[in-house]
Motif scaffolding. Structure first.
Motif, PDB file in Angstrom:
ATOM      1  N   GLY A  21     -17.857   2.728  -1.093  1.00 12.45           N
ATOM      2  CA  GLY A  21     -17.679   4.144  -1.402  1.00 12.45           C
ATOM      3  C   GLY A  21     -17.458   5.016  -0.187  1.00 12.45           C
ATOM      4  O   GLY A  21     -16.890   6.104  -0.297  1.00 12.45           O
ATOM      5  N   SER A  22     -17.875   4.568   0.987  1.00  7.77           N
ATOM      6  CA  SER A  22     -17.692   5.340   2.216  1.00  7.77           C
ATOM      7  C   SER A  22     -16.421   4.948   2.958  1.00  7.77           C
ATOM      8  O   SER A  22     -16.044   5.599   3.920  1.00  7.77           O
ATOM      9  CB  SER A  22     -18.878   5.117   3.163  1.00  7.77           C
ATOM     10  OG  SER A  22     -20.068   5.554   2.579  1.00  7.77           O
ATOM     11  N   LEU A  23     -15.768   3.897   2.531  1.00  6.42           N
ATOM     12  CA  LEU A  23     -14.642   3.362   3.283  1.00  6.42           C
ATOM     13  C   LEU A  23     -13.297   3.851   2.777  1.00  6.42           C
ATOM     14  O   LEU A  23     -12.380   4.053   3.561  1.00  6.42           O
ATOM     15  CB  LEU A  23     -14.690   1.832   3.234  1.00  6.42           C
ATOM     16  CG  LEU A  23     -13.789   1.102   4.201  1.00  6.42           C
ATOM     17  CD1 LEU A  23     -14.132   1.449   5.638  1.00  6.42           C
ATOM     18  CD2 LEU A  23     -13.916  -0.392   3.992  1.00  6.42           C
TER      19      LEU A  23
ATOM     20  N   ASP B 224     -24.032  -0.260  -4.158  1.00  2.82           N
ATOM     21  CA  ASP B 224     -22.620  -0.432  -3.839  1.00  2.82           C
ATOM     22  C   ASP B 224     -22.419  -1.767  -3.128  1.00  2.82           C
ATOM     23  O   ASP B 224     -23.371  -2.388  -2.665  1.00  2.82           O
ATOM     24  CB  ASP B 224     -22.148   0.699  -2.921  1.00  2.82           C
ATOM     25  CG  ASP B 224     -20.652   0.959  -2.992  1.00  2.82           C
ATOM     26  OD1 ASP B 224     -19.919   0.175  -3.632  1.00  2.82           O
ATOM     27  OD2 ASP B 224     -20.207   1.970  -2.396  1.00  2.82           O
TER      28      ASP B 224
ATOM     29  N   PRO C 261     -11.770   8.148  -4.202  1.00  4.70           N
ATOM     30  CA  PRO C 261     -12.821   7.523  -5.016  1.00  4.70           C
ATOM     31  C   PRO C 261     -12.278   6.517  -6.025  1.00  4.70           C
ATOM     32  O   PRO C 261     -12.945   5.535  -6.349  1.00  4.70           O
ATOM     33  CB  PRO C 261     -13.489   8.700  -5.725  1.00  4.70           C
ATOM     34  CG  PRO C 261     -13.183   9.885  -4.887  1.00  4.70           C
ATOM     35  CD  PRO C 261     -11.839   9.614  -4.261  1.00  4.70           C
TER      36      PRO C 261
ATOM     37  N   ALA D 187     -28.392   0.180  -2.105  1.00  2.00           N
ATOM     38  CA  ALA D 187     -27.311   1.144  -1.865  1.00  2.00           C
ATOM     39  C   ALA D 187     -26.535   1.433  -3.148  1.00  2.00           C
ATOM     40  O   ALA D 187     -25.834   2.435  -3.236  1.00  2.00           O
ATOM     41  CB  ALA D 187     -26.359   0.610  -0.798  1.00  2.00           C
TER      42      ALA D 187
ATOM     43  N   VAL E  86     -20.787  -1.093   6.043  1.00  2.00           N
ATOM     44  CA  VAL E  86     -20.303   0.139   5.419  1.00  2.00           C
ATOM     45  C   VAL E  86     -20.127  -0.111   3.926  1.00  2.00           C
ATOM     46  O   VAL E  86     -19.525  -1.103   3.526  1.00  2.00           O
ATOM     47  CB  VAL E  86     -18.970   0.590   6.057  1.00  2.00           C
ATOM     48  CG1 VAL E  86     -18.376   1.775   5.316  1.00  2.00           C
ATOM     49  CG2 VAL E  86     -19.172   0.912   7.525  1.00  2.00           C
ATOM     50  N   PRO E  87     -20.633   0.787   3.075  1.00  2.00           N
ATOM     51  CA  PRO E  87     -20.416   0.653   1.627  1.00  2.00           C
ATOM     52  C   PRO E  87     -18.963   0.960   1.260  1.00  2.00           C
ATOM     53  O   PRO E  87     -18.305   1.775   1.900  1.00  2.00           O
ATOM     54  CB  PRO E  87     -21.344   1.696   1.011  1.00  2.00           C
ATOM     55  CG  PRO E  87     -22.099   2.328   2.115  1.00  2.00           C
ATOM     56  CD  PRO E  87     -21.510   1.897   3.405  1.00  2.00           C
TER      57      PRO E  87
ATOM     58  N   GLU F 143     -10.656   7.000  10.917  1.00  2.00           N
ATOM     59  CA  GLU F 143     -10.898   8.256  11.617  1.00  2.00           C
ATOM     60  C   GLU F 143      -9.599   9.018  11.859  1.00  2.00           C
ATOM     61  O   GLU F 143      -9.587  10.216  11.999  1.00  2.00           O
ATOM     62  CB  GLU F 143     -11.593   7.990  12.956  1.00  2.00           C
ATOM     63  CG  GLU F 143     -13.056   7.610  12.816  1.00  2.00           C
ATOM     64  CD  GLU F 143     -13.269   6.110  12.892  1.00  2.00           C
ATOM     65  OE1 GLU F 143     -12.439   5.399  13.490  1.00  2.00           O
ATOM     66  OE2 GLU F 143     -14.264   5.647  12.326  1.00  2.00           O
TER      67      GLU F 143
ATOM     68  N   ALA G  43     -15.811  -1.711   9.625  1.00  2.00           N
ATOM     69  CA  ALA G  43     -16.502  -1.473   8.352  1.00  2.00           C
ATOM     70  C   ALA G  43     -17.791  -2.274   8.230  1.00  2.00           C
ATOM     71  O   ALA G  43     -18.357  -2.352   7.144  1.00  2.00           O
ATOM     72  CB  ALA G  43     -15.569  -1.796   7.189  1.00  2.00           C
TER      73      ALA G  43
ATOM     74  N   ALA H 259     -11.919   3.247  -4.208  1.00  2.00           N
ATOM     75  CA  ALA H 259     -13.236   2.607  -4.055  1.00  2.00           C
ATOM     76  C   ALA H 259     -13.651   1.958  -5.370  1.00  2.00           C
ATOM     77  O   ALA H 259     -14.138   0.818  -5.379  1.00  2.00           O
ATOM     78  CB  ALA H 259     -14.279   3.627  -3.599  1.00  2.00           C
TER      79      ALA H 259
END
Length: 165
Positions: free
Chosen positions: A93-95, A69, A99, A67, A90-91, A6, A87, A102
């Motif tokens: 790809g979102s972490l 992922d 890209p 998902a 959490v996938p 964040e 996490a 990931a």
């Protein structure tokens, strides 16, 4: 490699396929080998009592076909504290902020599961305050038929190095 939090992306330098140097990494590999019994261990085959001292540094990740992922299923408190983000569920790809990072994590996880042997990585990660920490990570493949495999990982930090040193 950048890891999204964040607050800001984390920056990494990573070398894969290195020989383990940290006692904690060697201990996790030994626990994994003890649980093998001629094949890949399942998560439940791992000695929970023996894993106890490492749980704050442990993560698990498994591929979720729904998902499409890899999803983090366990994240130790030391990892959450180090990165400022939980996490759990959490996938990949979102972490990661990038890209390509990931995609690199997915490739690593596929490789570890296909190879069926531990993979050790080491390097440095830059913290929120600009300091760099040295780390070692181990990725241990597990046989979890309901998810097509799982990785038990350990992420250990040894020091923080101020910028300019």
């Amino acid at each position: 490699m950048q890891f999204l939090t964040e607050r800001q992306p984390w920056r990494w330098t990573v070398e894969f396929g290195v020989s383990p140097q940290f006692d904690d990494t060697l201990d996790l590999i030994a626990l994994w080998r003890t649980a093998r019994h001629g094949g890949l261990p399942r998560r439940q085959d791992m000695n929970a009592r023996a894993l106890g001292p490492y749980l704050k540094n442990v993560f698990t990740v498994a591929f979720d076909p729904k998902a499409g992922d890899y999803i983090y299923r366990t994240i130790g408190s030391a990892i959450v504290s180090a990165f400022g983000v939980d996490a759990f569920r959490v996938p990949v790809g979102s972490l990661f902020a990038d890209p390509q990072d990931a995609a690199g994590a997915r490739t690593l996880y596929k490789y570890v599961l296909r190879r069926r042997r531990p993979m050790v990585a080491s390097g440095h990660v830059q913290g929120l305050g600009g300091a760099w920490a040295t780390f070692e990570a181990v990725h241990l493949p597990l046989r979890e038929p309901q998810v097509g495999g799982m990785i038990l990982g350990g992420l250990f930090f040894v020091d923080a190095i101020d910028d300019g040193q």
